[in-house]
Write an enzyme that holds these catalytic residues in place. Structure first.
Site, mmCIF file in Angstrom:
data_model
loop_
_atom_site.group_PDB
_atom_site.id
_atom_site.type_symbol
_atom_site.label_atom_id
_atom_site.label_comp_id
_atom_site.label_asym_id
_atom_site.label_seq_id
_atom_site.Cartn_x
_atom_site.Cartn_y
_atom_site.Cartn_z
ATOM 1 N N ASP A 6 5.170 4.299 5.455
ATOM 2 C CA ASP A 6 5.130 4.407 4.113
ATOM 3 C C ASP A 6 4.433 5.679 3.884
ATOM 4 O O ASP A 6 3.927 6.481 4.893
ATOM 5 C CB ASP A 6 4.028 3.537 3.728
ATOM 6 C CG ASP A 6 3.882 3.577 2.078
ATOM 7 O OD1 ASP A 6 4.576 3.580 1.295
ATOM 8 O OD2 ASP A 6 2.498 3.715 1.802
ATOM 9 N N ASP A 8 2.704 7.429 0.669
ATOM 10 C CA ASP A 8 1.484 7.317 0.126
ATOM 11 C C ASP A 8 0.359 6.738 0.487
ATOM 12 O O ASP A 8 0.265 5.463 0.911
ATOM 13 C CB ASP A 8 1.692 6.726 -1.496
ATOM 14 C CG ASP A 8 2.617 7.686 -2.325
ATOM 15 O OD1 ASP A 8 2.732 8.907 -1.899
ATOM 16 O OD2 ASP A 8 3.190 6.902 -3.135
ATOM 17 N N ASP A 110 -0.524 1.250 4.004
ATOM 18 C CA ASP A 110 -1.824 1.010 3.772
ATOM 19 C C ASP A 110 -2.139 -0.203 2.856
ATOM 20 O O ASP A 110 -3.208 -0.620 2.569
ATOM 21 C CB ASP A 110 -2.456 2.344 3.207
ATOM 22 C CG ASP A 110 -1.675 2.679 1.890
ATOM 23 O OD1 ASP A 110 -0.557 2.337 1.634
ATOM 24 O OD2 ASP A 110 -2.408 3.164 0.888
#
Length: 145
Positions: A6, A8, A110
């Site tokens: 990922d 961000d 996250d």
């Protein structure tokens, strides 16, 4: 091993762009600010870790979700990848709001939102006690091979 990473909060430090613009981290809907995604700095260790995964021979893709209300975000993310990881990585960027539809061995994300929690493989949740940083992520992936 196919690995999705990922952007961000995993590769990209979102708050750094707010800081550069002098905006509060409490700014309402910051993801809707045009051009913001182009100004973010990499998370410490993220670029080296990405390159290490590629060097180890893993099939690494970048996975991100771009906000529908910010048309520049899609191009900004593509430009960020090209600037920090090169043109080859740019061609391995996948933008999706349904991360669980991808087939792979590992997802480094996250959060559990947008399908990440339902990924059909190992979900290493970056920034948690179990996987707090890139050194730990690299070690966990090494243990899987």
């Amino acid at each position: 091993m196919r690995i999705y990473v990922d952007m961000d909060g995993v590769l990209v430090d979102f708050p750094t762009a707010l800081d550069k613009r002098g905006l509060s981290r409490d700014t309402k809907d910051p993801e809707l600010i045009p051009g913001l995604f182009a100004e973010m700095d990499p998370i410490p260790g993220a670029i080296a870790a990405y390159k290490e995964l590629v060097k180890r021979g893993h099939d690494v893709y970048l996975l991100s979700t771009a906000p529908w209300g910010n048309e520049s975000a899609w191009g900004d993310k593509c430009g960020w990848v090209k600037r920090y990881l090169g043109d080859v990585a740019r061609k391995r960027l996948i933008l999706s709001h349904h991360k669980n539809l991808l087939i792979g061995d590992v997802l480094v994300d996250d959060r559990k939102k947008r399908g990440a929690g339902a990924f059909h493989g190992v979900h290493l949740q970056y920034g948690t006690e179990e996987t707090p940083d890139w050194d730990t992520v690299l070690k966990k992936i090494q243990e899987m091979t």
